[in-house]
Design a protein around this motif. Structure first.
Motif, mmCIF file in Angstrom:
data_model
loop_
_atom_site.group_PDB
_atom_site.id
_atom_site.type_symbol
_atom_site.label_atom_id
_atom_site.label_comp_id
_atom_site.label_asym_id
_atom_site.label_seq_id
_atom_site.Cartn_x
_atom_site.Cartn_y
_atom_site.Cartn_z
ATOM 1 N N UNK A 217 1.923 11.941 -28.293
ATOM 2 C CA UNK A 217 2.263 12.900 -29.340
ATOM 3 C C UNK A 217 3.671 13.455 -29.139
ATOM 4 N N UNK A 218 4.294 13.806 -30.247
ATOM 5 C CA UNK A 218 5.612 14.457 -30.215
ATOM 6 C C UNK A 218 5.557 15.645 -31.166
ATOM 7 N N UNK A 246 11.020 6.646 -33.877
ATOM 8 C CA UNK A 246 11.334 7.380 -32.651
ATOM 9 C C UNK A 246 12.377 6.593 -31.866
ATOM 10 N N UNK A 247 13.421 7.286 -31.417
ATOM 11 C CA UNK A 247 14.458 6.653 -30.604
ATOM 12 C C UNK A 247 14.609 7.434 -29.300
ATOM 13 N N UNK A 248 14.681 6.679 -28.203
ATOM 14 C CA UNK A 248 14.848 7.308 -26.897
ATOM 15 C C UNK A 248 15.488 6.356 -25.910
ATOM 16 N N UNK A 295 9.540 12.492 -22.037
ATOM 17 C CA UNK A 295 10.791 11.930 -22.543
ATOM 18 C C UNK A 295 11.265 12.730 -23.767
ATOM 19 N N UNK A 296 12.539 13.074 -23.798
ATOM 20 C CA UNK A 296 13.132 13.767 -24.944
ATOM 21 C C UNK A 296 13.657 12.716 -25.916
ATOM 22 N N UNK A 297 13.196 12.768 -27.174
ATOM 23 C CA UNK A 297 13.499 11.704 -28.127
ATOM 24 C C UNK A 297 14.020 12.288 -29.446
#
Length: 394
Positions: A217-218, A246-248, A295-297
């Motif tokens: 989840x984000x 989503x990009x990370x 992770x920050x995305x």
């Protein structure tokens, strides 16, 4: 003396006369009307082209597991073995035994409970036999009103209740034996372990923290303006679930994942007035690079369909929400518009007062306030007069 001063004075008088004649005889310039007309301020203009668009909403958030639990001991005892994957970061399968507690005491309790169950079953069978015998004896006496105590109804009821308790005792003992083998009802990963082999654990103590690897989840914060561009699923039966890209970066490598905006949180933050949307990504560990918790995305949310949107250069907007258009007399007119989104280069906006073909000023707004006649230099057409006439007739 008169001769000495007379000659210079005569020369001075003659010079003044000549100078006066030249000044008075100088021709006066006549105004050039062509040059006055060309003094109008030239401004770059684009014609309005309303169109349907979907605007992507950008947001940022931190990846979290959808389901995370503390695996806790349900019985006390000594840890006699752990799975080979029982380490921080280890993966495990559903119902696979991760930690085994010494179950000998619980197995002994199970045998004792089974023995009590057998004795309770014997007592029930015995009381039923005695009750039937007592009923026959009472019937032989010729009396239809039998005494409950004589025909052993209370005794039989007590035996049946003892049997039910014995069965429950066996089930409890069996559960304790099963609880000595600790597992989790989903496929997951171990976040942190708290025990090891040889350690005594008490009932209720945390053995490990684990999370489900099926869904990540984000949580994304959205402003009022951003929320207005998305079909947010506010209700439980909402049919629309916008797609999210989503990009990370994982270990120095950029990667993308696909998710769905499945729900919104139950409140608006009272301090920031932000909405919070929750994006779910299925199988976050299935791809080339995992979508790791923590992770920050960056998230790019698909916007809803919007009609009659003007896409213009950023310079067309001034004073935050105003722009200039031209009327049929080439004079500027100021409009207040609804700004949907803006970047350093472009702006997306809506205005009920702008129709297709309306000339829009895209520069020098401070030099051409409302009512100023200007010379339009069209960026996307050549016949300015024709466009202005067409726009004014609509």
């Amino acid at each position: 003396m008169r001769k000495q001063f007379g000659l210079p004075l005569g020369i001075f008088v003659i010079g003044c006369g000549v100078l006066a004649t030249l000044v008075l005889a100088k021709p006066k310039p006549t105004p050039n009307l062509d040059e006055a007309v060309s003094a109008l301020i030239k401004v770059a203009v684009e014609t309005a082209k309303p169109q349907p668009v979907r605007l992507t909403v950008d947001a940022q958030g931190t990846v979290e597991p959808k389901r995370e639990i503390n695996l806790m001991a349900e019985v006390s005892g000594l840890v006699v073995s752990v799975d080979s994957q029982f380490d921080d970061g280890g993966f495990f399968n559903k119902d696979h035994v991760l930690v085994k507690i010494d179950d000998r005491d619980y197995y002994t309790a199970l045998l004792s409970a089974k023995a009590r169950l057998a004795d309770a079953e014997r007592r029930v069978a015995q009381e039923r036999g005695l009750a039937r015998q007592a009923q026959r004896e009472w019937r032989d006496l010729g009396n239809t009103n039998a005494n409950d105590l004589f025909i052993r109804k209370p005794q039989l009821a007590s035996a049946v209740a003892s049997l039910a308790f014995a069965k429950a005792d066996v089930e409890s003992a069996q559960l304790n034996v099963q609880r000595a083998n600790m597992s989790v009802p989903f496929n997951g990963r171990i976040k942190q372990t708290s025990v090891n082999v040889g350690q005594f654990v008490n009932k209720g103590s945390t053995v490990a923290t684990v999370y489900d690897t099926a869904i990540a989840e984000i949580r994304l914060p959205l402003t009022e303006a951003q929320a207005a561009l998305i079909d947010l699923p506010f209700t439980a039966d909402a049919q629309t679930k916008p797609s999210v890209l989503i990009k990370g970066v994982v270990a120095g490598q950029s990667h993308t994942w696909k998710g769905l905006l499945t729900r919104t949180e139950a409140f608006v933050d009272t301090r920031t007035r932000m909405y919070y949307a929750v994006v779910e990504v299925a199988n976050p560990f299935a791809g080339k690079l995992p979508l790791l918790p923590g992770l920050f995305v960056d998230a790019y949310i698909e916007g809803k369909a919007l009609d009659n949107v003007l896409v213009l250069p950023r310079a067309a907007l001034f004073q935050r929400n105003k722009m200039l258009i031209l009327d049929s007399d080439h004079k500027t007119r100021a409009l207040t518009v609804h700004v949907l989104r803006k970047t350093a280069d472009q702006v997306w906006l809506q205005s009920k007062d702008v129709v297709a073909g309306t000339p829009i000023v895209i520069e020098k707004q401070t030099l051409t306030p409302e009512g100023t006649e200007v010379e339009a230099v069209f960026e996307n057409i050549q016949k300015a007069d024709a466009v202005i006439s067409a726009a004014s007739s609509q």
